[in-house]
Structure formats: C-alpha cells, structure tokens
Scaffold this motif. Structure first.
Motif, PDB file in Angstrom:
ATOM      1  N   ILE A  10       0.853  -1.195   0.000  1.00  0.00           N
ATOM      2  CA  ILE A  10       0.000   0.000   0.000  1.00  0.00           C
ATOM      3  C   ILE A  10       0.884   1.239   0.000  1.00  0.00           C
ATOM      4  CG2 ILE A  10      -1.874   1.222   1.162  1.00  0.00           C
ATOM      5  CD1 ILE A  10      -2.629  -1.503   2.416  1.00  0.00           C
ATOM      6  N   VAL A  33      -1.096  -0.820  -4.304  1.00  0.00           N
ATOM      7  CA  VAL A  33      -2.301   0.005  -4.136  1.00  0.00           C
ATOM      8  C   VAL A  33      -1.905   1.446  -3.856  1.00  0.00           C
ATOM      9  CG1 VAL A  33      -4.411   0.300  -2.771  1.00  0.00           C
ATOM     10  CG2 VAL A  33      -3.377  -1.967  -2.967  1.00  0.00           C
ATOM     11  N   LYS A  39      -1.837   8.619 -10.331  1.00  0.00           N
ATOM     12  CA  LYS A  39      -0.591   7.836 -10.282  1.00  0.00           C
ATOM     13  C   LYS A  39      -0.851   6.385 -10.694  1.00  0.00           C
ATOM     14  CE  LYS A  39       2.780   8.669  -6.890  1.00  0.00           C
ATOM     15  NZ  LYS A  39       3.278   8.483  -5.529  1.00  0.00           N
ATOM     16  N   VAL A  87       3.118   3.915   3.149  1.00  0.00           N
ATOM     17  CA  VAL A  87       2.643   5.287   2.935  1.00  0.00           C
ATOM     18  C   VAL A  87       3.560   6.265   3.681  1.00  0.00           C
ATOM     19  CG1 VAL A  87       0.248   4.578   2.571  1.00  0.00           C
ATOM     20  CG2 VAL A  87       1.028   5.134   4.885  1.00  0.00           C
ATOM     21  N   THR A  89       5.084   9.054   6.245  1.00  0.00           N
ATOM     22  CA  THR A  89       5.000   9.340   7.692  1.00  0.00           C
ATOM     23  C   THR A  89       5.716  10.676   7.920  1.00  0.00           C
ATOM     24  OG1 THR A  89       6.959   7.937   7.956  1.00  0.00           O
ATOM     25  CG2 THR A  89       4.850   6.956   8.525  1.00  0.00           C
ATOM     26  N   GLU A 158      17.242   6.648  -2.184  1.00  0.00           N
ATOM     27  CA  GLU A 158      16.798   7.103  -3.499  1.00  0.00           C
ATOM     28  C   GLU A 158      18.036   7.259  -4.378  1.00  0.00           C
ATOM     29  OE1 GLU A 158      14.263  10.532  -3.011  1.00  0.00           O
ATOM     30  OE2 GLU A 158      13.059   9.444  -1.549  1.00  0.00           O
TER      31      GLU A 158
HETATM   32  P1  NAD Z   1       5.923   8.835  -0.903  1.00  0.00           P
HETATM   33  O1  NAD Z   1       5.291  10.080  -0.437  1.00  0.00           O
HETATM   34  O2  NAD Z   1       6.814   8.856  -2.100  1.00  0.00           O
HETATM   35  O3  NAD Z   1       4.796   7.728  -1.184  1.00  0.00           O
HETATM   36  C1  NAD Z   1       3.708   7.478  -0.344  1.00  0.00           C
HETATM   37  C2  NAD Z   1       2.554   6.973  -1.212  1.00  0.00           C
HETATM   38  O4  NAD Z   1       1.496   6.540  -0.354  1.00  0.00           O
HETATM   39  C3  NAD Z   1       1.976   8.053  -2.128  1.00  0.00           C
HETATM   40  O5  NAD Z   1       1.955   7.580  -3.475  1.00  0.00           O
HETATM   41  C4  NAD Z   1       0.558   8.254  -1.586  1.00  0.00           C
HETATM   42  O6  NAD Z   1      -0.381   8.586  -2.604  1.00  0.00           O
HETATM   43  C5  NAD Z   1       0.273   6.888  -0.975  1.00  0.00           C
HETATM   44  N1  NAD Z   1      -0.804   6.899   0.023  1.00  0.00           N
HETATM   45  C6  NAD Z   1      -1.006   7.775   1.040  1.00  0.00           C
HETATM   46  N2  NAD Z   1      -2.137   7.452   1.714  1.00  0.00           N
HETATM   47  C7  NAD Z   1      -2.639   6.346   1.117  1.00  0.00           C
HETATM   48  C8  NAD Z   1      -3.791   5.545   1.338  1.00  0.00           C
HETATM   49  N3  NAD Z   1      -4.666   5.815   2.337  1.00  0.00           N
HETATM   50  N4  NAD Z   1      -4.022   4.497   0.523  1.00  0.00           N
HETATM   51  C9  NAD Z   1      -3.169   4.212  -0.488  1.00  0.00           C
HETATM   52  N5  NAD Z   1      -2.058   4.942  -0.749  1.00  0.00           N
HETATM   53  C10 NAD Z   1      -1.805   5.991   0.039  1.00  0.00           C
HETATM   54  O7  NAD Z   1       6.715   8.258   0.347  1.00  0.00           O
HETATM   55  P2  NAD Z   1       8.055   7.377   0.338  1.00  0.00           P
HETATM   56  O8  NAD Z   1       9.231   8.239   0.097  1.00  0.00           O
HETATM   57  O9  NAD Z   1       7.835   6.185  -0.518  1.00  0.00           O
HETATM   58  O10 NAD Z   1       8.117   6.945   1.865  1.00  0.00           O
HETATM   59  C11 NAD Z   1       7.188   6.022   2.419  1.00  0.00           C
HETATM   60  C12 NAD Z   1       7.682   5.613   3.793  1.00  0.00           C
HETATM   61  O11 NAD Z   1       8.936   4.929   3.679  1.00  0.00           O
HETATM   62  C13 NAD Z   1       7.943   6.771   4.752  1.00  0.00           C
HETATM   63  O12 NAD Z   1       7.634   6.372   6.050  1.00  0.00           O
HETATM   64  C14 NAD Z   1       9.435   6.996   4.643  1.00  0.00           C
HETATM   65  O13 NAD Z   1       9.981   7.578   5.792  1.00  0.00           O
HETATM   66  C15 NAD Z   1       9.932   5.582   4.465  1.00  0.00           C
HETATM   67  N6  NAD Z   1      11.209   5.485   3.751  1.00  0.00           N
HETATM   68  C16 NAD Z   1      11.463   6.278   2.690  1.00  0.00           C
HETATM   69  C17 NAD Z   1      12.666   6.147   2.006  1.00  0.00           C
HETATM   70  C18 NAD Z   1      12.981   7.041   0.844  1.00  0.00           C
HETATM   71  O14 NAD Z   1      14.153   7.106   0.463  1.00  0.00           O
HETATM   72  N7  NAD Z   1      12.017   7.718   0.256  1.00  0.00           N
HETATM   73  C19 NAD Z   1      13.611   5.203   2.425  1.00  0.00           C
HETATM   74  C20 NAD Z   1      13.299   4.373   3.500  1.00  0.00           C
HETATM   75  C21 NAD Z   1      12.089   4.527   4.158  1.00  0.00           C
END
Ligand code: NAD
Length: 469
Positions: A10, A33, A39, A87, A89, A158
């Motif tokens: 998700i 999802v 998207k 999702v 945080t 990333e």
């Molecule tokens: P992001 O903002 O790129 O993606 C989050 C996705 O979740 C979005 O596409 C959003 O539309 C979706 N979303 C939100 N609410 C939703 C719902 N109710 N139902 C379905 N989809 C929903 O975030 P990210 O960078 O992928 O980070 C996600 C998590 O992973 C965070 O907690 C972050 O701290 C952690 N994280 C991120 C990275 C990184 O490099 N980006 C690395 C390790 C951990």
C-alpha cells in the motif's frame, strides 16, 4: 526460486513502488495500491512516475505479470497473504511522525480482513507503532488470531533504491510471532538463500549466491528503533563532518584530506563523511526529529540529535553567507544554480538544501537560472513563479552570463563539467561549490575563483589582485 507469496503493497511512492517491482523481480505476485488515482492510471499505462535507476526496466519486465496496480485496497488485501504499508509518515508539528496515513490505511485493512494476514510496517515509524496497529485492528473487531503485525523497515536510498533493495546490507524483521517471521523469511528467501542472484536476468550487485543478503530477526520494538537510530546516526555523521569542515576552514586545512584520513580508519569508514550543504530529503530531517521526540517521550535526554539538526540548518545559512561574501551584494546578481534535488541521481526535492539556497537567493533580490537533470518539473511547482526564476536545459545554458555558478546537488554530471566551456559561458568565472565536486587547484588552473566547503578558497588572478590591493 522459492514458493511465491501473494503480496499487497500500500503506497506506490519511492518505497512502495520499488518494493513492489522488486518483490515481483524475486518471484512474488504483487498488487500495489495507491489512493492517488492519477498515479495508478500512469502506472497501469506503463508510465514511470519517479526517476529511479533500473525502475523503468523492472516495471516493463513485471507489468501485468508479477505486479498490478489498483486503487482498490480492500480487494488487494483480500487476495494477499502479506500486506506491506508503505505510505508517508511526514513530520508533524511537534517533531513526532504524523501517523495519520498509516492509521487510515490500517482502518481500511481492518475492514477487508477475512483470513489470516501478516501486516508489515514498511514505512518508517516510531517505536510502538506495531502495537498501535494491533490495537486499531482489534478495535475494528479483527480477532487476534487473524493477523500478526511485523516491522520490516526499509533502508533503500533514493538514486540506488532498486539495487539497495535487491542487494541489501541487511534485512530487518521485527516479529513477535514465529508464524509471521516465517512468512517474511519466505518472502526474502530468494535474496537470503541466494537463488535470485543466479537467475539469468538478475541485476548484478554486491550480493551473490555465495554472499547472499542477511536477515536479522528482532522484536518489533527493536526493528522500529533500528531504522530510526540508523538514520539518526547517518545524519549525525554528516553534521559531524560539516562541523569539522568549519574548523578546517578557519585554520586553512582541507576537509577532503581530513575526511579521507578519518575514513581510512575501518572503525569510521569513508561513507557519509562528505562535507557540503548538509542533508535533506524526505527521511533524515523528519527521522532525526521523530527519534528525538521518541527519546523525549521516554524521558531520555538525547539533545545530541538537536545539535545534529542545528548544525545541518546552519550549514545552508553559512553557504549563503559565502555566496554573499564572494559576490558582495546579491540584489540584481545573476546566479546559475546547478541542482535542485536533495542529492544526485534522484528527482526528489523534498527538504532539498538546493531549493532552500535558491529561495534565499531570490529573496535577496538575485535572479536564478536553475538546471537539474531530473528534478525540474517537480521544482517548478515548489519554487515561486517569478520573473527572476528561470530554468535552463543544461548546465552551460544555466551558466550563460552568470555572475556566479552555485553547485547545489552532487549529480555526477556536475562533477564532469567541461570547464573551458563553462568558463566561456559565465560573466565572471566564479564557482561556489556546496558539494565539493572539484579540486581547488584544478579550478584555479581553469581560471575560476573557487569557493567550497571546509577548504581554502582559490582565487582567480584578477580577484586575488583586487583582494590584496
Ligand atoms: P511517498 O510520499 O513517495 O509515497 C507514499 C505513497 O502513499 C503516495 O503515493 C501516496 O499517494 C500513498 N498513500 C497515502 N495514503 C494512502 C492511502 N490511504 N491508501 C493508499 N495509498 C496511500 O513516500 P516514500 O518516500 O515512498 O516513503 C514512504 C515511507 O517509507 C515513509 O515512512 C518513509 O519515511 C519511508 N522510507 C522512505 C525512504 C525514501 O528514500 N524515500 C527510504 C526508506 C524509508
């Protein structure tokens, strides 16, 4: 490879999308999802919504075979044995992580559970989130025998996310039951047993059949803390070297030599000892704040993390001061900004130091022409629409007629500029490098006044005589 597991992920952001295609790559059946319909539509049509190396290739390989995309969370949960929550945080007002997206998703999952599921926290969350997820599920009437909650923090970076996922330093599984730990073990088995690495199309990297990925099983609380503590420690390393860079600068030492000398110590290691504009992005700033908040809640004094943040914030301000002291006044100056993303090889501009510096330049009355290999579309939405803000199609066009070139992001292509060509384009040969991509001596040979971080500035002949006159 081992028996496929049906997985629902998700969130289709940087983590969820990468996890989805990588799970498909190691043989599982994945439903990804998202509630962002646009998207999901892009992904269904074979589009790639983020810039990430190897992602287009893996998406094309598994699209509509190993991985499908939907907005139907309930349907996806029903069809899956393991449900990964990925999702956002983000940081809340108090510094604590805002867990409202996680809670919303958990409530939806609760309504869809009809048989045993392993609910996996992939998002970065504070300690005890695992426990809260369990409580929310039970409040919604889901019986304790119908689920387990597991913490499986993600450590990908990333820019190298796919390789990090398939060739991880470690996989951490925080499980409070053997049944759920076993499901996670079988999901990651192609990596931990090494069978993935002998597949003909496997992406080659540091892990292989003889040296497969390592999986560490801990309690849920420990796994949650491993993630926060790891990010806080990496941020600390960056702030530490930036603080050392300030000392180096004031005594005419060279931070690059210092970092090399420190990094050769195997107890310290060379990574994350790069002085520069400081850390940014969607993880380190919020995770440092969230971990500090967790410590405060537990009555633990961890003000060290406050210092880490403070050093990071002042690092940008010090850079802007450097631009000022090199150019004198900024009003009316024309600045070329190389880089918009928070680091090289990604299009992510969340909490990007480059964006912060550009805003400061605009506020001080300068005009800015920016170029970034991947982040320009995203930046246009974030930076002010102003007659002083321009975008160029390459670094040389950005530098055309500039009073100074600022290097703000460590893209590889910015470290390999044709310096003769750059020098032909600029109005004045001044480069202020927030990422230490060049050697001061080289820049001097090409006739630039070159100011960087934690190293003595080198002055172009004319500048030097003006300074000493
Ligand atoms: P992001 O903002 O790129 O993606 C989050 C996705 O979740 C979005 O596409 C959003 O539309 C979706 N979303 C939100 N609410 C939703 C719902 N109710 N139902 C379905 N989809 C929903 O975030 P990210 O960078 O992928 O980070 C996600 C998590 O992973 C965070 O907690 C972050 O701290 C952690 N994280 C991120 C990275 C990184 O490099 N980006 C690395 C390790 C951990």
């Amino acid at each position: 490879m081992s028996k496929p597991v049906s997985i629902c992920v998700i969130g289709s952001g940087y983590v969820g999308l990468v996890a989805s295609v990588c799970f498909a790559e190691i043989g599982h059946q994945v439903i990804c999802v998202d509630n962002d319909e646009a998207k999901v539509e892009t992904l269904r049509l074979g589009g790639v919504p983020i810039f990430e190396r190897h992602l287009p290739e893996l998406l094309a390989r598994h699209h509509n075979r190993g991985v499908e995309f939907t907005t139907d969370l309930a349907g996806a949960v029903e069809r899956s044995e393991a449900v990964f929550i990925a999702v956002g945080t983000p940081q809340g007002d108090t510094g604590a992580a805002d867990l409202s997206y996680v809670e919303a998703v958990v409530s939806e999952i609760a309504r869809a559970i009809k048989s045993y599921k392993v609910i996996v926290e992939k998002s970065t969350v504070p300690v005890y989130t695992n426990e809260w997820i369990r409580r929310v599920l039970e409040r919604h009437g889901v019986g304790p025998a119908s689920f387990d909650v597991v913490s499986n923090p993600e450590f990908l970076r990333e820019g190298s996310a796919i390789m990090d996922f398939l060739h991880p330093d470690r996989i951490v599984v925080g499980a409070n039951s053997e049944r759920s730990a076993d499901v996670l073990r079988s999901i990651y088995e192609p990596l931990t047993a090494g069978s993935y690495y002998v597949q003909p199309e496997a992406l080659a990297g540091p892990c292989n059949a003889l040296n497969p990925a390592r999986l560490l099983v801990t309690s849920a609380q420990s796994a949650e803390i491993i993630k926060h503590a790891s990010n806080a420690f990496l941020a600390l390393k960056i702030s530490f070297i930036n603080a050392v860079a300030r000392v180096a600068e004031s005594v005419d030492a060279d931070i690059e030599d210092i970092a090399a000398g420190m990094g050769l110590d195997s107890r310290i290691g060379p990574k994350f000892l790069r002085a520069g504009l400081g850390y940014g992005g969607s993880c380190f700033p919020k995770d440092v704040a969230a971990f500090h908040w967790v410590a405060q809640q537990e009555g633990v004094n961890f003000d060290l993390l406050h210092e880490v943040k403070k050093i990071n914030e002042t690092q940008k301000a010090l850079f802007v001061d450097k631009v000022r002291s090199t150019l004198w006044t900024l009003r009316g100056k024309r600045i070329a900004a190389l880089g918009l993303s928070f680091k090289g090889e990604t299009d992510d501009i969340r909490d990007s130091p480059a964006i912060a510096v550009i805003r400061d330049m605009l506020e001080a009355g300068a005009s800015v022409t920016a170029y970034d290999p991947a982040a320009m579309d995203r930046a246009r939405y974030l930076l002010p629409l102003s007659s002083k803000m321009h975008y160029a199609t390459n670094a040389y066009e950005a530098a055309r007629g500039a009073d100074a070139v600022l290097i703000l992001t460590d893209w590889k292509e910015f470290a390999e500029l044709d310096l003769d060509r750059l020098s032909d384009e600029v109005r004045f040969p001044i480069v202020i490098d927030g990422r230490n991509l060049y050697k001061p001596k080289t820049m001097l040979e090409y006739g630039f006044t070159y100011v960087s971080v934690g190293r003595p500035a080198s002055y172009h002949e004319q500048e030097r005589s003006a300074l000493t006159a």
